[in-house]
Write a protein that holds these residues in place. Structure first.
Motif, PDB file in Angstrom:
ATOM      1  N   ASP A 247       0.785  -1.133  -0.050  1.00 37.40           N
ATOM      2  CA  ASP A 247      -0.029   0.144  -0.022  1.00 37.40           C
ATOM      3  C   ASP A 247       0.730   1.280  -0.059  1.00 37.40           C
ATOM      4  O   ASP A 247       0.609   2.372  -0.575  1.00 37.40           O
ATOM      5  N   GLY A 248       1.830   1.307   0.712  1.00 37.77           N
ATOM      6  CA  GLY A 248       2.893   2.276   0.882  1.00 37.77           C
ATOM      7  C   GLY A 248       3.319   2.595  -0.465  1.00 37.77           C
ATOM      8  O   GLY A 248       3.456   3.759  -1.059  1.00 37.77           O
ATOM      9  N   LEU A 249       3.886   1.715  -1.128  1.00 44.30           N
ATOM     10  CA  LEU A 249       4.550   1.583  -2.452  1.00 44.30           C
ATOM     11  C   LEU A 249       3.841   2.031  -3.367  1.00 44.30           C
ATOM     12  O   LEU A 249       4.128   2.948  -4.471  1.00 44.30           O
ATOM     13  N   LEU A 250       2.433   1.986  -3.411  1.00 45.37           N
ATOM     14  CA  LEU A 250       1.438   2.332  -4.435  1.00 45.37           C
ATOM     15  C   LEU A 250       0.870   3.696  -4.270  1.00 45.37           C
ATOM     16  O   LEU A 250       0.060   4.085  -5.083  1.00 45.37           O
ATOM     17  N   GLY A 251       1.479   4.300  -3.172  1.00 45.47           N
ATOM     18  CA  GLY A 251       1.429   5.772  -3.065  1.00 45.47           C
ATOM     19  C   GLY A 251       2.240   6.593  -4.327  1.00 45.47           C
ATOM     20  O   GLY A 251       2.102   7.784  -4.486  1.00 45.47           O
TER      21      GLY A 251
ATOM     22  N   TYR B 132      -1.945 -10.061  -3.152  1.00 46.31           N
ATOM     23  CA  TYR B 132      -2.144  -9.877  -1.681  1.00 46.31           C
ATOM     24  C   TYR B 132      -3.162  -8.503  -1.849  1.00 46.31           C
ATOM     25  O   TYR B 132      -3.421  -8.341  -0.884  1.00 46.31           O
ATOM     26  N   LEU B 133      -3.114  -7.936  -2.958  1.00 44.83           N
ATOM     27  CA  LEU B 133      -4.225  -6.562  -2.531  1.00 44.83           C
ATOM     28  C   LEU B 133      -5.210  -6.745  -4.084  1.00 44.83           C
ATOM     29  O   LEU B 133      -5.258  -7.419  -5.113  1.00 44.83           O
TER      30      LEU B 133
ATOM     31  N   TYR C  95      -5.113   1.238  -8.000  1.00 38.82           N
ATOM     32  CA  TYR C  95      -5.477   1.006  -6.513  1.00 38.82           C
ATOM     33  C   TYR C  95      -6.008   2.098  -5.864  1.00 38.82           C
ATOM     34  O   TYR C  95      -5.188   3.408  -5.845  1.00 38.82           O
ATOM     35  N   GLY C  96      -7.218   2.181  -5.213  1.00 40.58           N
ATOM     36  CA  GLY C  96      -7.643   3.312  -4.355  1.00 40.58           C
ATOM     37  C   GLY C  96      -7.946   4.336  -5.281  1.00 40.58           C
ATOM     38  O   GLY C  96      -7.730   5.559  -4.727  1.00 40.58           O
ATOM     39  N   GLY C  97      -8.289   4.422  -6.356  1.00 44.96           N
ATOM     40  CA  GLY C  97      -8.524   5.672  -7.351  1.00 44.96           C
ATOM     41  C   GLY C  97      -7.303   6.195  -7.890  1.00 44.96           C
ATOM     42  O   GLY C  97      -7.292   7.149  -8.502  1.00 44.96           O
ATOM     43  N   GLU C  98      -6.178   5.659  -7.734  1.00 40.63           N
ATOM     44  CA  GLU C  98      -4.909   6.120  -8.245  1.00 40.63           C
ATOM     45  C   GLU C  98      -4.299   5.180  -9.011  1.00 40.63           C
ATOM     46  O   GLU C  98      -4.400   4.109  -8.859  1.00 40.63           O
TER      47      GLU C  98
END
Length: 762
Positions: A459-463, A485-486, A499-502
């Protein structure tokens, strides 16, 4: 078109005809041999049966010497079309009775003792015949031998007919198979061409044009055939790369320089502020007896990124770990670097001993480092280390936010120490362009599952706006890990993750070095050779190998020393004439794994030196201390061979630094196949470091390699490293970032325009 089709057809027909012809060439003689054996056995049986029929009558006529009745008996037997002649020989070997057709050359036939199944065959002027003999007995006494001669011409006729039918069958079979193969191939080829055209139209034509065509088309385009599915992904990926190259192709064929990178930043990114985040700082200030000194850490990351920062200016945020770091910063914890020619700002972040122990030594280097490297060391994960990792990532993220002068800076996040930081910065600066580069390998999805906080790290890297890896293999591993995993939407062809709209662009960007500038005061290679050998107490013609690494278990130092030992065993003439110099900068010395590795390395060096060395000669010279770049350049230029034997490595820039230092185009690079550099430097001697004999052979080959071959290999590698330098590496990422920024701006305008239209409609 017809000629082309015929040529394509011949590609199928000629190999088939060749195979069938070879098959006939092998099978027909074999079949002849088999059938001949069958016929010989059959004639043996017939001869025995016929002899058994004649034996009682002969036993009656022979004692009476009744030649007339014996002749009638023989004449009646030869009415059989296959029986040519009969004869009777007495025990003395004299032919007493025979038919008129009995060949004189046979005489009293005696079956040979050798010859196997074919000893009963003979070749006569009229053709091949089968000859057999059988004893004629009377009252337990042998009267003589009965000789039977049978015709074999029918066998040859039947074999000829068989060959004719076999050849005819194979010819018809070849024609039928060829016709069917060509027919199916043409159908498949036409289907593939249609599918490829559809893919090309879909990928190369503008989307608006496709939409217009689709609106006018009465029938939807046919789906590609199933056999095309494995090719579609590869084709689309190639087309995607083609798109990216075309979008950023301006000047790609020319040499990239700091000025060109700076121009790209100003033109395509509007001169936005550049912020670099890394754990290791590019310059360390240390208190010594002589005062405060400045050191460059032994780090490939620093080597590459520092050159980019010199070109782009900006601010580098890093952990201040030097003993004099606090004394050299201003009230904002800033210091201008490089000291001799400041071109950017270093912002230091301070950590407590507990934070450094948990975040750096614990989670990062006892957990993530062995997890991502296949070096057979177990990763260790502790909740307390994770807490410190989260805390330190938050502190560095706050530093990024504080240093940002606008809401859309370009943030370059470096390596596995800051996997959570991209998401933290994204939440505070949603317009920021965050480029994260993962400098170490990325493991497969199953191995990564060992990490208890795998989802949080992903999740952090996909920012990130862009996430980069050294090789396509590591990029592929990351995509598969995220998919496992996601809950995301992954576009493998475009290599993007939603992921998460981004959306995050995941690419491979092989890192490199800044090509060294010519220094007028730099000593030439001959001078370096003489100076280094004098400093080390070696003869002028002494051979020297070199390895430069951090003292780390992933670098293959133990395997390298084993290869040196094995080479000295295999080539005793090298003992006393070759020394391997290992420069190993101490690293993470507080960790038990590194302490035991250090002890193991030193013990091995001592053992090998005791075995092959003497009072003045040591085969391995270990320098476990930091060395500046200038000193390393001198060692590189003075050595015949450089060994890079990493057990698992993202890129390994030592290999490229060695190549860049050899302006004499001499020297040999021995390179592990498990480094990213091995994918680029094909002229190096590529080895499996676990194969000790292979490493020993490569080392010896490098030491005795002819100068002509050395120059050819080194010249090619130097051209590649010079062309694909670190500025090109950074330029590719910045160009992709500029493209994504432009896309976001366009999408923002479209959304705004759509909202206005909806309001007017309301």
């Amino acid at each position: 078109m017809i000629v082309r089709s015929l040529r394509m057809s011949l590609r199928f027909i000629l190999p088939l005809a060749l195979v069938l012809g070879l098959f006939a060439y092998i099978v027909v003689p074999l079949l002849d041999n088999v059938t001949l054996r069958w016929y010989v056995r059959d004639l043996d049986s017939r001869a025995e049966l016929l002899a058994g029929t004649l034996r009682p009558s002969l036993a009656e006529y022979l004692p009476e010497k009744d030649a007339a009745r014996i002749g009638e008996l023989f004449q009646g037997a030869t009415r059989d079309e296959r029986l040519i002649a009969l004869g009777f020989c007495d025990n003395a070997g004299q032919l007493l009775y025979k038919t008129s057709e009995y060949p004189a050359s046979i005489g009293c036939w005696s079956t040979p003792t050798s010859g196997g199944l074919y000893k009963s065959l003979a070749q006569l002027p009229q053709g091949r015949v089968h000859i057999s003999e059988t004893a004629v007995m009377h009252d337990a006494a042998q009267l003589g031998r009965l000789v039977l001669v049978q015709d074999m011409s029918f066998v040859e006729r039947r074999n000829a007919d068989t060959k004719y039918f076999i050849f005819a069958f194979l010819a018809i079979l070849a024609v039928l198979i060829s016709l069917m193969t060509v027919f199916v191939a043409h159908l498949s080829w036409r289907g593939w061409l249609v599918a490829v055209k559809e893919i090309l139209r879909g990928e190369l034509l503008p989307r608006t044009a496709l939409g217009a065509q689709a609106a006018d088309a009465p029938v939807a385009a046919p789906a590609p055939p199933p056999e095309m599915q494995p090719l579609i992904g590869d084709l689309r990926e190639l087309l995607q790369e083609y798109h990216l190259e075309r979008q950023g192709d301006s000047g790609w064929t020319s040499e990239w320089t700091p000025e060109k990178l700076r121009g790209l930043l100003e033109a395509d990114l509007a001169g936005d502020q550049v912020l670099v985040v890394s754990n290791r700082e590019p310059y360390i200030h240390t208190n010594t007896e002589a005062g405060i000194t400045v050191q460059r850490p032994a780090s490939g990351l620093v080597t590459a990124v520092e050159a980019v920062m010199r070109a782009c200016s900006g601010t580098w945020i890093a952990h201040g770990a030097g003993s004099a770091d606090r004394e050299t910063v201003d009230k904002l914890d800033h210091v201008a670097v490089p000291p001799d020619n400041p071109s950017y700002t270093l912002r230091r972040v301070w950590l407590t001993e507990e934070e450094e122990q948990g975040y750096y030594y614990g989670f990062s280097n006892e957990g993530m480092w062995p997890l991502c490297h296949i070096a057979h060391v177990r990763p260790v994960f502790r909740s307390s280390d994770w807490d410190q990792y989260v805390k330190v990532n938050r502190r560095f993220a706050d530093a990024v936010i504080a240093e940002a002068k606008t809401d859309n800076p370009v943030v370059l996040v470096q390596d596995y120490h800051f996997a959570l930081l991209p998401r933290m910065v994204r939440e505070a600066l949603p317009k920021a362009t965050i480029i994260t580069f993962w400098h170490i390998p990325w493991p497969n999805s199953e191995s990564f599952g060992i990490c208890p906080w795998r989802e949080e790290i992903l999740d952090g890297l996909l920012g990130s706006t862009i996430l980069g890896f050294h090789t396509p293999f590591h990029r592929k591993n990351f995509l598969e890990t995220v998919d496992r995993y996601l809950e995301t939407r992954i576009e493998p062809e475009a290599s993007t993750i939603s992921y998460g709209g981004e959306m995050t662009q995941v690419e491979d960007y092989p890192i490199s070095i800044a090509w060294p500038e010519e220094k007028p005061d730099q000593p030439d290679v001959a001078t370096c050779r003489a100076q280094i050998r004098a400093e080390l107490g070696m003869a002028p013609d002494h051979l020297l190998g070199i390895g430069v690494d951090r003292l780390d278990y992933t670098k293959g130092i133990v395997e390298r020393f084993q290869a040196v030992e094995r080479m000295l065993e295999q080539q005793p003439g090298m003992v006393g004439h070759f020394t391997f110099l290992q420069i190993a900068a101490p690293s993470r010395a507080s960790l038990d794994e590194y302490q035991s590795f250090d002890a193991r390395v030193r013990k091995m060096v001592e053992r090998i030196n005791l075995r092959f060395g003497n009072g003045t000669y040591v085969p391995i010279l270990l320098k476990a201390e930091h060395h500046g770049q200038d000193d390393l350049q001198r060692y590189f230029r003075a050595s015949e061979v450089c060994m890079v034997t990493s057990l698992h490595d993202g890129m390994n820039l030592v290999a490229k630094e060695f190549i860049a230092s050899r302006d004499d185009e001499m020297g040999v690079l021995v390179l592990s196949q498990f480094t990213g550099a091995a994918r680029e430097l094909h002229e190096a001697l590529i080895i499996n470091p676990y194969h000790i004999e292979q490493g020993a052979d490569a080392l010896y080959r490098g030491l005795v390699m002819p100068p002509v071959e050395q120059r050819e290999r080194m010249k090619s590698m130097r051209a590649r490293v010079k062309h694909f330098n670190v500025y090109r590496w950074a330029g590719r990422m910045l160009l992709d970032a500029a493209r994504l920024r432009q896309r976001d701006k366009v999408m923002t305008k479209i959304d705004a325009h759509s909202r206005i239209k909806r309001r007017k409609g309301i």
